[in-house]
Enzyme design. Structure first.
Site: not given
Ligand code: TEU
Ligand code: CA
Length: 545
Positions: A319-320, A203, A245, A102, A29, A27
Site C-alpha cells: 500500500h506504500d 509497522d 517492517e 497490522d 458509503d 454499505n
Molecule cells: O510505512 C513506513 C514508512 O516508512 C513509509 O512511510 C514510507 O517511508 C513511505 O510510505 C514511503 O513512501 C509504514 C506504513 O506502511 C505506512 O502506510 C505508514 O504511513 C507509516 O508506516 C506510518 O505508520
Molecule cells: Ca463501507
C-alpha cells in the site's frame, strides 16, 4: 535438508494484503469495510492464499489511513464493529485463511486516550508514554525531519514542551524506554491473540527504539532487546506468523529479526530492492531508471545470506508502493506478460510471498489529472513542499505518477460494473478507469489471465518443496535482460528464466534444459533459447543433477 516435519506453517504460506479502505464496500458509503472483506473470502480461497494481512482497521482519525490509531482494542465504525472483526476471523478460518493484524507500535494517534492524558500535564501518569523535550517556542530541539514533511517536533504550549513524531504531527511517537508502555502493548497483543488472529505485521518496527537526542531513529541500541522481550511476552505463546517492517534492515540485522530460534519475528519485510530506482542519497521522488544488474545482485545477496539463517518476505507491491507492472513491467503492450514475468521471478525465490490486492489482476498505476484527486497525506505534503521549493507542477506530478502511494490505493477492480463493483456510492478515491478491461470477474473466467497465473504459482509452491528449501544460485549475473536462477534441493533442481525487457533476448540456458518439465510459462507454445518480450518460464528436473 531443512527440518520438514517441524516446518513452521508460514514457510509454506502465501500472504494476501488487504487495504480495507479500498477493497470492498458493503454499505454504499464509498469506503471498504469488514463485511465487504467477508463477502470476498470465496475469491481469496479460490486464489489459494493462506493468510490475509489487514492494513489497520482500528479506531483512527484517519490522518494516515488508519496508521494513526486512537484505540487498539476497537474497530473504526467506518470499517464495522468488533463483532464484524470476530466474524471475519471465524469465517476466514473456515476457509483455512488466517488473519494478520497490522500493529502500529511506534506511534499512536494524537487522539489516543494516552496522548490526550499525556499532554494534560508533565505530572500526568501518561506523560512519559511519549517522547518530550523541554524548550522554547520556535527553537526546535534539533533539525530532525518527519517522514511526511516538516520538523519531527511539535510544540505544546500548555506544557512548554515539544513532542517527537517521526511521521505526521498527528502520530506522536511512543516512548519504548518506559516499561509501562511496553506492558500495555503486550497486553493488547495478548488480547488480540485471544481473539484468534493468525499473526501480526509490525509497522516500522525498526524505528521504535529511537533516541532523538542522538538523532537516532532506526536500529536504536535497545531495538533487539525490546523485540526479544515483546516476542517472549506475546508471540511465543502462540503459533503465529509475525513480520517486521524494516526499511533500515540489512542482511546482518535481518538474521536477528528472523532468527530461526523464534526469538524475534518469523520474517523480515525489507525494502532494499524497491529503493533501487531512485537517485542515490535522495528521496524516492527523485526518479532514476531501475539498475537491472544491481537488482539481481541485491535479490541474490538476500537469498544467499539468509539461507538457513533467517527468512525473508517476497514482495513487489504494497500500500506504500506504486504498482509493479507499471513500475518494472510494461502496463501497456505487454501488461499481462510482464505482470506474469515479475510474479514468476519473485515467487520462485526463498521466502514468504506477499500478494497485494489487485496485483494478482495486473492492476496498474493511476494518473489523475491533477493533485485535487489525490488523497494520501504523503503525496499532498510532498506536492506543497516541492512547489514551495520552486519545482514546477509538471515535475512534481511526474514523480507522483511514478511513486505516489495512491497508485496502490485506488479501489479493487472487481467487475466491469459502475465503480468496478467496489461500491454503490461514491468511492473515497476514484476508480482507475481501466477497470472495464482489468477486473476480477473477467480474469477468473480466463485461464490465460494474470489471476489464473497467480493461482497456478501459488499451487506450485504447495506441490514442490524446492520452493521452500532449495538453495539459490544466480545465473547470467551480468546479462542486461535476463533474470535467471536455479533452486536446488534433494528432490531436484528448478530453473527460473525471465526476460525482464520488452525486446527479444538470448538465453542459452534453455537449450541445456530442453528435456526438463515445464512448471509454468507465460507464453503459449515451446520455450526456446530466444525469449520473447517479458517471457518467463519455470522448469524442473527431478533427482540429482
Ligand atoms: O510505512 C513506513 C514508512 O516508512 C513509509 O512511510 C514510507 O517511508 C513511505 O510510505 C514511503 O513512501 C509504514 C506504513 O506502511 C505506512 O502506510 C505508514 O504511513 C507509516 O508506516 C506510518 O505508520
Ligand atoms: Ca463501507
Amino acid at each position: 535438508m531443512t527440518e520438514k516435519k517441524n516446518l513452521p506453517w508460514w514457510k509454506n504460506a502465501v500472504v494476501y494484503q488487504i487495504y480495507p479502505k479500498s477493497f470492498q464496500d458493503s454499505n454504499g458509503d464509498g469506503i471498504g469495510d469488514i463485511q465487504g472483506i467477508i463477502s470476498r473470502l470465496v475469491y481469496l480461497a479460490d486464489l489459494g492464499i493462506d493468510a490475509v494481512w489487514l492494513s489497520p482497521v482500528y479506531c483512527s482519525p484517519q490522518d494516515d489511513n488508519g496508521y494513526d490509531i486512537s484505540d487498539y482494542q476497537d474497530i473504526d465504525p467506518m470499517f464495522g464493529t468488533l463483532s464484524d472483526m470476530e466474524e471475519l476471523i471465524a469465517e476466514a478460518k473456515k476457509r483455512n485463511i488466517r488473519i494478520i493484524m497490522d500493529l502500529v507500535l511506534n506511534h499512536t494517534s494524537d487522539e489516543h486516550r494516552w496522548f490526550l492524558e499525556a499532554k494534560k500535564s508533565r505530572e500526568n501518569p501518561y506523560h512519559d508514554y511519549y517522547v518530550w523535550k523541554d524548550g522554547v517556542e520556535g527553537e526546535l530541539p534539533n533539525d530532525m525531519k518527519a517522514s511526511f514533511g516538516g520538523p519531527a517536533w511539535e510544540w505544546v504550549p500548555e506544557l512548554q514542551q515539544y513532542y517527537f513524531h517521526q511521521f505526521s504531527v498527528k502520530q506522536p511517537d511512543l516512548n519504548w524506554e518506559n516499561p509501562k508502555v511496553r506492558r500495555e502493548i503486550y497486553d493488547m497483543i495478548l488480547w488480540w491473540m485471544d481473539k484468534g488472529v493468525g499473526g501480526f505485521r509490525l509497522d516500522v518496527i525498526d524505528q521504535i527504539a529511537k533516541e532523538p537526542d542522538r538523532k537516532i531513529t532506526n536500529n536504536g541500541p535497545r531495538l533487539h532487546e525490546f523485540l526479544q522481550e515483546m516476542s517472549r511476552e506475546t508471540f511465543q505463546k502462540g503459533d503465529l506468523i509475525t513480520v517486521g517492517e524494516a526499511w533500515g534492515a540489512n542482511t546482518e540485522n535481518a538474521k536477528l529479526y528472523s532468527n530461526p530460534d523464534g526469538s524475534e519475528f518469523s520474517m523480515v519485510f525489507q525494502f532494499e530492492h524497491v529503493m533501487l530506482d531512485q537517485q542515490p542519497g535522495k528521496e524516492k521522488w527523485d526518479l532514476a531508471p531501475l539498475p537491472f544488474v544491481k537488482l539481481k545482485q541485491c535479490m541474490a545477496k538476500w537469498q544467499e545470506e539468509l539461507y538457513g539463517k533467517g527468512w525473508n518476505s517476497l514482495f513487489m507491491d504494497n500500500h506504500d508502493l506504486p504498482r509493479i507492472v507499471s513500475r518494472w513491467g510494461d502496463d501497456k503492450e505487454y501488461r499481462e506478460e510482464s505482470a506474469k514475468m515479475l510474479a514468476t521471478v519473485f515467487h520462485g525465490m526463498q521466502g514468504t510471498p506477499y500478494v497485494y490486492q489487485g496485483e494478482e489482476l495486473g492492476m496498474t498505476n493511476i494518473k489523475f489529472e491533477d493533485i485535487t484527486h489525490y488523497r494520501d497525506i504523503e503525496t499532498l505534503n510532498l506536492y506543497r513542499e516541492r512547489l514551495e521549493k520552486g519545482y514546477s507542477p509538471e515535475d512534481v506530478m511526474r514523480s507522483i505518477y511514478a511513486k505516489s502511494r495512491d497508485n496502490a490505493r485506488t479501489p479493487m477492480q472487481w467487475s466491469a460494473e459502475e465503480n468496478a463493483g467496489f461500491t454503490d456510492g461514491t468511492p473515497w478515491i476514484e476508480v482507475n478507469p481501466n477497470y472495464t478491461e482489468i477486473n476480477a470477474e473477467a480474469e477468473r473466467r480466463d485461464p490465460d489471465s494474470v489471476f489464473s497465473y497467480y493461482r497456478t504459482l501459488i499451487r506450485l509452491r504447495k506441490e514442490y518443496p524446492v520452493f521452500i528449501d532449495g538453495k539459490f544460485e544466480l545465473l547470467m549475473e551480468e546479462d542486461e535482460q535476463i533474470f535467471a536462477y536455479t533452486r536446488t534441493s534433494d528432490e531436484g533442481k528448478m530453473l527460473v528464466c525471465a526476460n525482464f525487457s520488452g525486446e527479444p533476448a538470448k538465453c542459452p540456458l534453455i537449450t541445456e534444459w530442453k528435456d526438463a518439465q515445464k512448471l509454468i510459462h507465460n507464453y503459449h507454445g515451446d520455450v526456446a533459447d530466444g525469449l520473447r518480450p517479458y517471457e518467463a518460464v519455470m522448469l524442473w528436473k527431478a533427482g540429482k543433477n
